[in-house]
Write a protein that holds these residues in place. Structure first.
Motif: not given
Length: 281
Positions: A18, A117, A139, A141, A145, A151, A171, A176, A178
């Motif tokens: 991350i 996470n 959140m 991940f 990552v 995410v 994110a 990413k 989501t």
């Protein structure tokens, strides 16, 4: 909300991944761990991953330099006091997370967002340890990552809309995709992954097929990028056992951990990180 500095609490496989992704997105990253040795190991792993990216023509030398330049380290949790956004990636033990979030709530800026996470646990329970549960969110991940696109964003009961939107923006800035998940044990992916992995472990202990052939069948027959036993080794069998125990407690018999998983963890066969799990490394 202007977010430019992210504190990453925990420098294990997920934490350093991350941190690397956040730094690549242009954030200043404050990477914390209680062990200076672990922090050094994390920086070496990040540099090695960037070097691999250079070899594969995915990363330039200049990008590598900038990512490493944006990551600072500290073994003092008070480094989080200056952060706009905090992400926690410590072991999946609820009491540890609650204790950490209570401490973060006391030392962080009043408008800093506190994200966990966790792959299975309740952001409501974690947020309840703070005096400001509106700024607590999950959140989730995925490993590794820097290369995994998803995410899962999970609101707690009191998570504010502003916290959710800011988290989604962080994110997305990291590149990413989501999904918004209504809080329930295991969310979407962990609930499915644990079920598939547990069944693969049961098949292995029943002698249905070898670990290699179970994984091969799932990869080629169901088009999964990794077999469930390979994935469990990557995640860490101790971490998978904690997830299974939590889901078993919350969702019942379907998630009772396979005996072979408990046996391997008791024997110290934890997967890649110990050099031996369902495979040898």
């Amino acid at each position: 909300m202007n977010i430019e500095t992210i504190a990453m609490i925990g420098s294990g496989v997920m934490g350093r991944g991350i941190a690397q992704s956040a730094a690549a997105a242009g954030y200043q990253v404050l990477l914390h761990d209680t062990s200076p040795t672990q922090l050094q190991t994390a920086l070496q792993a990040i540099e090695a991953d960037l070097e691999e990216g250079i070899r594969r023509n995915k990363v330039t030398e200049e990008e590598k330099r900038r990512v490493l330049q944006r990551i600072g380290t500290s073994d003092s949790l008070h480094v989080a006091a200056s952060a706009d956004f905090v992400i926690e990636a410590i072991p999946e033990i609820l009491e540890w997370k609650q204790e950490l979030f209570a401490h973060l709530d006391a030392i962080c800026k009043a408008d800093a967002i506190l994200a966990t996470n966790t792959s299975t646990m309740s952001p409501t329970q974690i947020g309840a340890a703070t005096k400001s549960p509106h700024r607590v969110i999950a959140m989730h991940f995925f490993n590794p990552v820097p290369r995994m696109k998803l995410v899962e964003i999970v609101r707690g009961l009191d998570t504010s809309d502003a916290t959710y939107e800011a988290t989604r923006h962080v994110a997305e800035r990291m590149g990413k995709e989501t999904v918004e998940v209504n809080e329930y044990p295991g969310f979407i992916t962990s609930r499915m992954n644990c079920l598939i992995g547990n069944e693969a472990m049961r098949m292995l202990q029943e002698g249905v097929a070898s670990a290699e052939d179970i994984d091969k069948a799932i990869k080629l027959g169901l088009h999964h990028p990794m077999g469930p036993l390979e994935l469990a080794d990557l995640v860490g069998l101790d971490a998978r056992l904690k997830n299974m125990q939590y889901l078993y407690e919350k969702l019942g018999e379907t998630y009772r951990p396979a005996p072979i998983l408990e046996k391997y963890v008791a024997a110290g066969r934890l997967g890649r990180k110990s050099g031996r799990g369902f495979y040898e490394y």
